[in-house]
Design an enzyme around this catalytic site. Structure first.
Site, PDB file in Angstrom:
ATOM      1  N   ARG A   1      23.344  34.541  46.354  1.00  0.00           N
ATOM      2  CA  ARG A   1      23.147  34.907  44.946  1.00  0.00           C
ATOM      3  C   ARG A   1      21.697  35.294  44.672  1.00  0.00           C
ATOM      4  O   ARG A   1      21.398  36.011  43.718  1.00  0.00           O
ATOM      5  CB  ARG A   1      23.508  33.734  44.024  1.00  0.00           C
ATOM      6  CG  ARG A   1      24.986  33.385  44.002  1.00  0.00           C
ATOM      7  CD  ARG A   1      25.290  32.520  42.790  1.00  0.00           C
ATOM      8  NE  ARG A   1      26.517  31.746  42.953  1.00  0.00           N
ATOM      9  CZ  ARG A   1      27.741  32.227  42.684  1.00  0.00           C
ATOM     10  NH1 ARG A   1      27.886  33.452  42.257  1.00  0.00           N
ATOM     11  NH2 ARG A   1      28.802  31.456  42.843  1.00  0.00           N
TER      12      ARG A   1
ATOM     13  N   ASP B   1      36.697  43.346  38.765  1.00  0.00           N
ATOM     14  CA  ASP B   1      37.411  43.565  40.022  1.00  0.00           C
ATOM     15  C   ASP B   1      38.913  43.665  39.727  1.00  0.00           C
ATOM     16  O   ASP B   1      39.413  44.730  39.387  1.00  0.00           O
ATOM     17  CB  ASP B   1      37.056  42.426  40.983  1.00  0.00           C
ATOM     18  CG  ASP B   1      37.686  42.593  42.362  1.00  0.00           C
ATOM     19  OD1 ASP B   1      38.104  43.706  42.693  1.00  0.00           O
ATOM     20  OD2 ASP B   1      37.770  41.592  43.112  1.00  0.00           O
TER      21      ASP B   1
ATOM     22  N   ASP C   1      29.384  39.693  36.076  1.00  0.00           N
ATOM     23  CA  ASP C   1      28.794  40.427  37.200  1.00  0.00           C
ATOM     24  C   ASP C   1      29.615  41.651  37.544  1.00  0.00           C
ATOM     25  O   ASP C   1      29.091  42.748  37.695  1.00  0.00           O
ATOM     26  CB  ASP C   1      28.617  39.507  38.428  1.00  0.00           C
ATOM     27  CG  ASP C   1      29.893  38.734  38.809  1.00  0.00           C
ATOM     28  OD1 ASP C   1      30.942  38.884  38.154  1.00  0.00           O
ATOM     29  OD2 ASP C   1      29.831  37.963  39.788  1.00  0.00           O
TER      30      ASP C   1
ATOM     31  N   LYS D   1      34.445  47.821  40.102  1.00  0.00           N
ATOM     32  CA  LYS D   1      35.041  48.314  41.348  1.00  0.00           C
ATOM     33  C   LYS D   1      36.066  49.378  41.038  1.00  0.00           C
ATOM     34  O   LYS D   1      36.891  49.207  40.129  1.00  0.00           O
ATOM     35  CB  LYS D   1      35.701  47.177  42.127  1.00  0.00           C
ATOM     36  CG  LYS D   1      34.734  46.422  42.995  1.00  0.00           C
ATOM     37  CD  LYS D   1      35.437  45.488  43.968  1.00  0.00           C
ATOM     38  CE  LYS D   1      34.412  44.550  44.587  1.00  0.00           C
ATOM     39  NZ  LYS D   1      35.034  43.525  45.428  1.00  0.00           N
TER      40      LYS D   1
ATOM     41  N   ASP E   1      28.054  36.132  45.091  1.00  0.00           N
ATOM     42  CA  ASP E   1      28.009  35.258  46.261  1.00  0.00           C
ATOM     43  C   ASP E   1      29.100  35.569  47.266  1.00  0.00           C
ATOM     44  O   ASP E   1      30.121  36.169  46.954  1.00  0.00           O
ATOM     45  CB  ASP E   1      28.157  33.803  45.832  1.00  0.00           C
ATOM     46  CG  ASP E   1      29.612  33.471  45.472  1.00  0.00           C
ATOM     47  OD1 ASP E   1      30.157  34.126  44.564  1.00  0.00           O
ATOM     48  OD2 ASP E   1      30.210  32.585  46.112  1.00  0.00           O
TER      49      ASP E   1
HETATM   50  P1  IMP Z   1      38.205  39.539  38.724  1.00  0.00           P
HETATM   51  O1  IMP Z   1      38.960  39.754  40.003  1.00  0.00           O
HETATM   52  O2  IMP Z   1      38.003  40.858  37.975  1.00  0.00           O
HETATM   53  O3  IMP Z   1      38.829  38.467  37.887  1.00  0.00           O
HETATM   54  O4  IMP Z   1      36.766  39.045  39.126  1.00  0.00           O
HETATM   55  C1  IMP Z   1      36.565  37.701  39.439  1.00  0.00           C
HETATM   56  C2  IMP Z   1      35.250  37.391  40.029  1.00  0.00           C
HETATM   57  O5  IMP Z   1      35.348  37.634  41.424  1.00  0.00           O
HETATM   58  C3  IMP Z   1      34.027  38.188  39.617  1.00  0.00           C
HETATM   59  O6  IMP Z   1      33.458  37.744  38.400  1.00  0.00           O
HETATM   60  C4  IMP Z   1      33.105  37.862  40.772  1.00  0.00           C
HETATM   61  O7  IMP Z   1      32.448  36.627  40.544  1.00  0.00           O
HETATM   62  C5  IMP Z   1      34.071  37.752  41.931  1.00  0.00           C
HETATM   63  N1  IMP Z   1      34.000  38.965  42.764  1.00  0.00           N
HETATM   64  C6  IMP Z   1      34.781  40.063  42.722  1.00  0.00           C
HETATM   65  N2  IMP Z   1      34.403  40.961  43.637  1.00  0.00           N
HETATM   66  C7  IMP Z   1      33.334  40.423  44.271  1.00  0.00           C
HETATM   67  C8  IMP Z   1      32.469  40.880  45.339  1.00  0.00           C
HETATM   68  O8  IMP Z   1      32.571  41.997  45.887  1.00  0.00           O
HETATM   69  N3  IMP Z   1      31.488  40.010  45.724  1.00  0.00           N
HETATM   70  C9  IMP Z   1      31.310  38.794  45.141  1.00  0.00           C
HETATM   71  N4  IMP Z   1      32.083  38.331  44.157  1.00  0.00           N
HETATM   72  C10 IMP Z   1      33.084  39.149  43.714  1.00  0.00           C
HETATM   73 MG    MG Z   2      32.397  35.750  38.446  1.00  0.00          MG
END
Ligand code: IMP
Ligand code: MG
Length: 189
Positions: free
Chosen positions: A175, A113, A110, A141, A169
């Site tokens: 979702r 981040d 999705d 992001k 979510d």
């Molecule tokens: P990461 O921080 O790049 O490992 O992302 C981990 C997960 O955090 C993503 O796959 C999303 O499921 C969740 N996530 C990150 N940012 C958001 C947001 O703004 N809303 C909802 N879920 C998020």
């Molecule tokens: Mg995720």
């Protein structure tokens, strides 16, 4: 409970972008397969891997627009607090698929981040020596990453705000929203 607020990316804009991502991906996969002397209908060469649970809505819309014979495998990654320096703060839940060597792999998530999730998956899946490995995310992001990882295909760049809907979510909710919305601060509504 913080309610969903203003629309950041609307349903129609998402739909159009998902369609163009599908074209981009199928052109790339088709080129890979052609180089191997195959057509898009060859079985067993292409594997799509959604990262549960946030990617499920995007994944469902995306793969139905891909005229490429593929199989799918799911992965789930959990994050935890208090991570030590030795860890990425995330771990794979259960076993990863272990038969990815020599295949064309597309990881679908999705949102990019912190980069922890996709950094881990890229490392673990890449270690199996697939013929190609692509990362496709709907959202990216604009922020510094804890783990440096790039997506090969990105739907939209967004500011560093918390969003919900279209698979994403907040505390397990929202979702099923058709648009991507900002989350209001508690007490705003
Ligand atoms: P990461 O921080 O790049 O490992 O992302 C981990 C997960 O955090 C993503 O796959 C999303 O499921 C969740 N996530 C990150 N940012 C958001 C947001 O703004 N809303 C909802 N879920 C998020
Ligand atoms: Mg995720």
């Amino acid at each position: 409970m913080r309610p969903p607020g203003e629309i950041l990316i609307g349903e129609r804009e998402i739909r159009d972008r998902v369609a163009s991502i599908a074209r981009e991906l199928s052109d790339a996969l088709q080129a890979d397969l052609r180089r191997e002397g195959h057509g898009v209908d060859v079985p067993g060469r292409v594997i799509f891997i959604p990262v549960l649970s946030g990617a499920i809505v995007f994944f469902a819309d995306l793969i139905r627009q891909l005229p490429v014979t593929m199989s799918t495998e799911m992965v789930s990654v959990s994050s935890y607090r208090g991570a030590t320096t030795a860890s990425l703060g995330v771990s794979v839940v259960g076993a990863l698929p272990d038969d990815l060597a020599g295949k064309h792999i597309v990881i679908v998530d999705d949102i990019l981040d912190t980069g922890r999730t996709l950094g881990l998956l890229k490392k673990e899946i890449g270690a199996q020596k697939p013929a190609s490995l692509r990362i496709c995310v709907l959202l990216r992001k604009e922020r510094d990453r804890d783990v440096p990882v790039e997506a090969d295909i990105t739907g939209f760049d967004i500011p560093d705000v918390f969003i919900v809907g279209y698979g994403l979510d907040y505390d397990g909710h929202y979702r099923n929203l058709r648009d991507i919305r900002l989350l209001e601060e508690a007490g705003d509504a």
